[in-house]
Design a protein around this motif. Structure first.
Motif, PDB file in Angstrom:
ATOM      1  N   GLY A   1       1.337  -1.349   0.178  1.00  0.00           N
ATOM      2  CA  GLY A   1      -0.476   0.288  -0.189  1.00  0.00           C
ATOM      3  C   GLY A   1       1.154   1.447  -0.233  1.00  0.00           C
ATOM      4  O   GLY A   1       1.941   0.929  -0.203  1.00  0.00           O
ATOM      5  N   HIS A   2       0.135   2.742   0.111  1.00  0.00           N
ATOM      6  CA  HIS A   2       0.973   3.706   0.177  1.00  0.00           C
ATOM      7  C   HIS A   2       0.215   4.344   1.287  1.00  0.00           C
ATOM      8  O   HIS A   2      -0.911   4.093   1.938  1.00  0.00           O
ATOM      9  CB  HIS A   2      -0.207   4.519  -0.727  1.00  0.00           C
ATOM     10  CG  HIS A   2       0.912   4.109  -2.456  1.00  0.00           C
ATOM     11  ND1 HIS A   2      -0.027   4.125  -3.205  1.00  0.00           N
ATOM     12  CD2 HIS A   2       2.004   4.081  -2.832  1.00  0.00           C
ATOM     13  CE1 HIS A   2       0.653   3.795  -4.739  1.00  0.00           C
ATOM     14  NE2 HIS A   2       1.983   4.400  -4.156  1.00  0.00           N
ATOM     15  N   ASP A   3       1.412   4.930   1.969  1.00  0.00           N
ATOM     16  CA  ASP A   3       1.197   5.806   3.024  1.00  0.00           C
ATOM     17  C   ASP A   3       2.204   6.694   3.612  1.00  0.00           C
ATOM     18  O   ASP A   3       3.300   6.627   3.066  1.00  0.00           O
ATOM     19  CB  ASP A   3       0.450   4.797   3.892  1.00  0.00           C
ATOM     20  CG  ASP A   3       0.113   5.406   5.599  1.00  0.00           C
ATOM     21  OD1 ASP A   3       0.368   6.707   5.854  1.00  0.00           O
ATOM     22  OD2 ASP A   3      -0.440   5.657   5.815  1.00  0.00           O
TER      23      ASP A   3
ATOM     24  N   VAL B   1      -8.041   3.713   1.708  1.00  0.00           N
ATOM     25  CA  VAL B   1      -8.551   4.028   3.752  1.00  0.00           C
ATOM     26  C   VAL B   1      -8.099   4.859   4.213  1.00  0.00           C
ATOM     27  O   VAL B   1      -7.459   4.977   5.193  1.00  0.00           O
ATOM     28  CB  VAL B   1      -8.368   2.565   4.326  1.00  0.00           C
ATOM     29  CG1 VAL B   1      -9.775   1.345   4.176  1.00  0.00           C
ATOM     30  CG2 VAL B   1      -7.346   1.816   4.054  1.00  0.00           C
ATOM     31  N   ALA B   2      -7.444   5.873   3.596  1.00  0.00           N
ATOM     32  CA  ALA B   2      -6.880   6.582   4.092  1.00  0.00           C
ATOM     33  C   ALA B   2      -8.140   8.202   4.481  1.00  0.00           C
ATOM     34  O   ALA B   2      -8.963   7.600   4.360  1.00  0.00           O
ATOM     35  CB  ALA B   2      -5.827   7.393   2.475  1.00  0.00           C
ATOM     36  N   SER B   3      -7.407   9.300   5.626  1.00  0.00           N
ATOM     37  CA  SER B   3      -7.961   9.928   6.371  1.00  0.00           C
ATOM     38  C   SER B   3      -8.478   9.959   5.033  1.00  0.00           C
ATOM     39  O   SER B   3      -8.153  10.849   3.623  1.00  0.00           O
ATOM     40  CB  SER B   3      -6.722  11.029   6.806  1.00  0.00           C
ATOM     41  OG  SER B   3      -5.554  10.409   7.043  1.00  0.00           O
TER      42      SER B   3
ATOM     43  N   ASP C   1     -17.775   5.106   1.121  1.00  0.00           N
ATOM     44  CA  ASP C   1     -17.644   5.234   2.115  1.00  0.00           C
ATOM     45  C   ASP C   1     -18.441   4.060   3.134  1.00  0.00           C
ATOM     46  O   ASP C   1     -19.644   3.896   3.168  1.00  0.00           O
ATOM     47  CB  ASP C   1     -18.495   6.839   3.327  1.00  0.00           C
ATOM     48  CG  ASP C   1     -18.324   7.224   4.281  1.00  0.00           C
ATOM     49  OD1 ASP C   1     -17.600   6.866   4.871  1.00  0.00           O
ATOM     50  OD2 ASP C   1     -18.634   8.383   4.875  1.00  0.00           O
ATOM     51  N   ALA C   2     -17.354   3.277   3.728  1.00  0.00           N
ATOM     52  CA  ALA C   2     -18.407   2.001   4.607  1.00  0.00           C
ATOM     53  C   ALA C   2     -19.074   2.740   5.434  1.00  0.00           C
ATOM     54  O   ALA C   2     -18.821   3.212   6.431  1.00  0.00           O
ATOM     55  CB  ALA C   2     -16.984   1.141   5.420  1.00  0.00           C
ATOM     56  N   LYS C   3     -19.858   1.826   5.545  1.00  0.00           N
ATOM     57  CA  LYS C   3     -21.427   1.997   6.150  1.00  0.00           C
ATOM     58  C   LYS C   3     -21.185   0.742   7.434  1.00  0.00           C
ATOM     59  O   LYS C   3     -21.407  -0.928   7.624  1.00  0.00           O
ATOM     60  CB  LYS C   3     -22.688   1.367   5.424  1.00  0.00           C
ATOM     61  CG  LYS C   3     -24.169   1.449   6.638  1.00  0.00           C
ATOM     62  CD  LYS C   3     -25.193   1.859   5.144  1.00  0.00           C
ATOM     63  CE  LYS C   3     -25.560   0.317   4.269  1.00  0.00           C
ATOM     64  NZ  LYS C   3     -27.121   0.601   4.316  1.00  0.00           N
TER      65      LYS C   3
HETATM   66  N1  LIG Z   1     -13.641   2.693  10.628  1.00  0.00           N
HETATM   67  C1  LIG Z   1     -14.561   2.808  10.129  1.00  0.00           C
HETATM   68  O1  LIG Z   1     -15.785   1.896  10.951  1.00  0.00           O
HETATM   69  C2  LIG Z   1     -14.991   3.315   8.947  1.00  0.00           C
HETATM   70  C3  LIG Z   1     -15.862   4.120   8.497  1.00  0.00           C
HETATM   71  C4  LIG Z   1     -16.174   4.164   7.100  1.00  0.00           C
HETATM   72  C5  LIG Z   1     -15.448   5.339   6.221  1.00  0.00           C
HETATM   73  N2  LIG Z   1     -13.958   5.158   7.360  1.00  0.00           N
HETATM   74  C6  LIG Z   1     -12.773   5.957   6.926  1.00  0.00           C
HETATM   75  O2  LIG Z   1     -11.535   4.492   6.416  1.00  0.00           O
HETATM   76  C7  LIG Z   1     -10.370   5.978   7.166  1.00  0.00           C
HETATM   77  C8  LIG Z   1      -9.378   5.401   7.401  1.00  0.00           C
HETATM   78  O3  LIG Z   1      -9.745   5.250   8.932  1.00  0.00           O
HETATM   79  P1  LIG Z   1      -8.413   4.931  10.218  1.00  0.00           P
HETATM   80  O4  LIG Z   1      -9.728   5.439  11.065  1.00  0.00           O
HETATM   81  O5  LIG Z   1      -8.082   4.119   9.540  1.00  0.00           O
HETATM   82  O6  LIG Z   1      -8.197   6.320   9.626  1.00  0.00           O
HETATM   83  P2  LIG Z   1      -6.291   6.265  10.792  1.00  0.00           P
HETATM   84  O7  LIG Z   1      -6.459   7.924  10.898  1.00  0.00           O
HETATM   85  O8  LIG Z   1      -5.979   5.686  11.842  1.00  0.00           O
HETATM   86  O9  LIG Z   1      -5.613   6.171   8.885  1.00  0.00           O
HETATM   87  C9  LIG Z   1      -5.955   6.775   8.250  1.00  0.00           C
HETATM   88  C10 LIG Z   1      -4.273   6.735   7.479  1.00  0.00           C
HETATM   89  O10 LIG Z   1      -4.245   7.107   6.100  1.00  0.00           O
HETATM   90  C11 LIG Z   1      -3.130   7.488   5.956  1.00  0.00           C
HETATM   91  N3  LIG Z   1      -2.654   8.747   4.727  1.00  0.00           N
HETATM   92  C12 LIG Z   1      -2.862   9.970   5.200  1.00  0.00           C
HETATM   93  N4  LIG Z   1      -3.389  10.643   3.881  1.00  0.00           N
HETATM   94  C13 LIG Z   1      -2.701  10.218   3.038  1.00  0.00           C
HETATM   95  C14 LIG Z   1      -2.152  10.580   1.610  1.00  0.00           C
HETATM   96  N5  LIG Z   1      -2.534  11.210   1.070  1.00  0.00           N
HETATM   97  N6  LIG Z   1      -2.082   9.113   1.033  1.00  0.00           N
HETATM   98  C15 LIG Z   1      -2.124   8.276   1.756  1.00  0.00           C
HETATM   99  N7  LIG Z   1      -1.661   7.526   2.597  1.00  0.00           N
HETATM  100  C16 LIG Z   1      -2.499   8.294   4.159  1.00  0.00           C
HETATM  101  C17 LIG Z   1      -3.033   8.427   7.031  1.00  0.00           C
HETATM  102  O11 LIG Z   1      -1.247   8.459   7.092  1.00  0.00           O
HETATM  103  C18 LIG Z   1      -3.028   7.002   8.511  1.00  0.00           C
HETATM  104  O12 LIG Z   1      -2.065   6.414   8.509  1.00  0.00           O
HETATM  105  C19 LIG Z   1     -11.341   7.236   7.282  1.00  0.00           C
HETATM  106  O13 LIG Z   1     -11.118   8.124   5.784  1.00  0.00           O
HETATM  107  C20 LIG Z   1     -12.032   6.934   7.155  1.00  0.00           C
HETATM  108  O14 LIG Z   1     -13.557   7.670   7.151  1.00  0.00           O
HETATM  109  C21 LIG Z   1     -14.029   4.355   8.073  1.00  0.00           C
END
Ligand SMILES: NC(=O)c1ccc[n+]([C@@H]2O[C@H](COP(=O)([O-])OP(=O)(O)OC[C@H]3O[C@@H](n4cnc5c(N)ncnc54)[C@H](O)[C@@H]3O)[C@@H](O)[C@H]2O)c1
Length: 395
Positions: free
Chosen positions: A61-63, A142-144, A219-221
């Motif tokens: 992946g990318h991060d 699954v990024a921010s 946007d996962a539910k």
């Molecule tokens: N957990 C859930 O139930 C749920 C449900 C729906 C959506 N989501 C979405 O999933 C995403 C991830 O959630 P999380 O809890 O793991 O968040 P998190 O903040 O723990 O992780 C996000 C990761 O994305 C990385 N990131 C930021 N900008 C980036 C970029 N430009 N390229 C690549 N990576 C990048 C960050 O460094 C971090 O490691 C969020 O957008 C959240 O809204 C989560």
């Protein structure tokens, strides 16, 4: 014995909570240290669908985060999400996958032409596929979460967008859309787990269609909206008039911190509001709040207050409180999406996979938000996967 196709899962945001729980969870299943609880594709309905076993998935992946998967896993232990023993047992697996993570591109201006960035991101995915001799790779964002973008009318078609990219445009697309274009140009199926612009732009969807690739989102539910998509149809079916549906969400963790920015939270609030409007119409007062409460960590609380009226206008109330562990709810769905999109790609299904609406708050390709109808569509997809339509002979 025919060889199983080799499948990769490329996670954008690979060192986040959801990605780390996904990678750790897959390794735990492979090692027999965890069961399939929460994994939809392990239900009997999917047994004949020819899905790749979770055990066989290869992760990368990318991060841009300089931290590591192991560090994030330790944070999840500290937050009580996963047991310390599990991370200790799977230490080597986490270190191995971490070597497959590339920095990608941070959100915000890259200062380079978008075309160069896309080629670099697509190159990382292509090298991963070659290194592991994979038949296909599914990319999941699954990024921010990012803020919504104002879509520019002149870039609505892929031909127009592509011309602008070739002319050396910079910062035309948000990072999530650069990743989506890169995934598609690398020949991968794509899913957007987040409400970011990502693959939603019509030009990007057109590109996927033209390249014959399946995609799903957005946007996962996993929590409050999942419950809404069951309860709202109940009110509608019983002719009970919903007057108001107020929701308060308390979130900790990285996602909560990201959503503390009002502009970014708008992406989430928009996708969260879809289900109610679609099922109950626009006449319901539906205020919604997301508040960041750091000490909650990965646990989110949603409190919903629904006022409705019955026969003779008699007022009544339903309240529910959902307390879920965000990453534990999300991670199995990432694995489900990878397996389903890989199979769709394998049998030549392409374009918006509306049958995956079951997994999303703002599903592409359909306005269907009722969970039971979405579930039936998913089961039909599984049946199609079991007996794919014969591919007609060329010539
Ligand atoms: N957990 C859930 O139930 C749920 C449900 C729906 C959506 N989501 C979405 O999933 C995403 C991830 O959630 P999380 O809890 O793991 O968040 P998190 O903040 O723990 O992780 C996000 C990761 O994305 C990385 N990131 C930021 N900008 C980036 C970029 N430009 N390229 C690549 N990576 C990048 C960050 O460094 C971090 O490691 C969020 O957008 C959240 O809204 C989560």
């Amino acid at each position: 014995v025919p060889q199983q196709p080799r499948t990769g899962a490329w996670l954008v945001g690979a060192r986040g909570s959801v990605a780390t729980t996904t990678i750790l969870g897959a390794a735990a299943l492979r090692a027999g240290l965890a069961g399939p609880s929460g994994l939809v594709t392990e239900l009997p309905d999917f047994a004949p669908a020819g899905l790749v076993p979770v055990d066989d998935l290869v992760f990368g992946g990318h991060d841009p985060s300089p931290s590591s998967l192991l560090k994030r896993a330790e944070n999840l232990v500290a937050g009580g999400v996963v047991p310390a023993q599990l991370v200790a047992s799977l230490h080597d697996e986490l270190v191995t996958v971490d070597r497959e993570v590339r920095p990608g591109i941070a959100a915000g201006p890259a200062g380079r032409p978008d075309r160069a960035v896309i080629d670099e991101l697509a190159g990382d995915i292509g090298e991963f596929r070659d290194r592991h001799r994979l038949d296909r790779v599914v990319v999941v964002n699954v990024a921010s979460t990012e803020a919504p973008v104002q879509e520019r009318a002149e870039h609505r078609s892929w031909a127009e967008l592509s011309r602008a990219l070739d002319a050396g445009s910079r910062d035309l697309l948000p990072a999530s859309s650069l990743y989506a274009v890169a995934a598609i140009e690398a020949g991968c199926a794509y899913a957007d787990f987040t409400p970011s612009p990502g693959g939603r732009l019509p030009a990007v969807q057109q590109l996927a269609y033209e390249r014959g690739l399946p995609y799903a989102g957005s946007d996962a539910k996993t929590g409050e909206t999942l419950v809404k998509s069951v309860l709202a149809p109940m009110f509608a079916m019983r002719a009970l008039r919903v007057r108001s549906w107020a929701g308060l969400n308390l979130l900790g963790g990285g996602d909560g911190a990201t959503l503390a920015d009002a502009e970014v939270a708008q992406s989430k609030l928009t996708s969260k509001s879809q289900a109610l409007t679609a099922v109950l119409g626009g006449g319901v007062t539906a205020p919604m709040h997301i508040d960041y409460v750091p000490n909650l960590g990965d646990w989110k609380t949603a409190w919903d207050h629904i006022s409705f009226e019955g026969f003779l206008g008699v007022p009544m109330t339903l309240q529910f409180t959902w307390q879920g562990c965000d990453s534990a709810l999300a991670a199995p769905l990432v694995l489900d999406l990878v397996r389903l999109l890989a199979r769709a790609h394998e049998i030549g299904k392409f374009g918006a996979l509306e049958e995956l609406s079951f997994f999303f708050k703002d599903p592409v390709g359909t306005d269907e938000h009722r969970l039971s109808a979405q579930w039936e569509a998913l089961r039909r997809l599984a049946a199609d996967f079991s007996e794919p339509a014969p591919v007609s002979e060329a010539g």
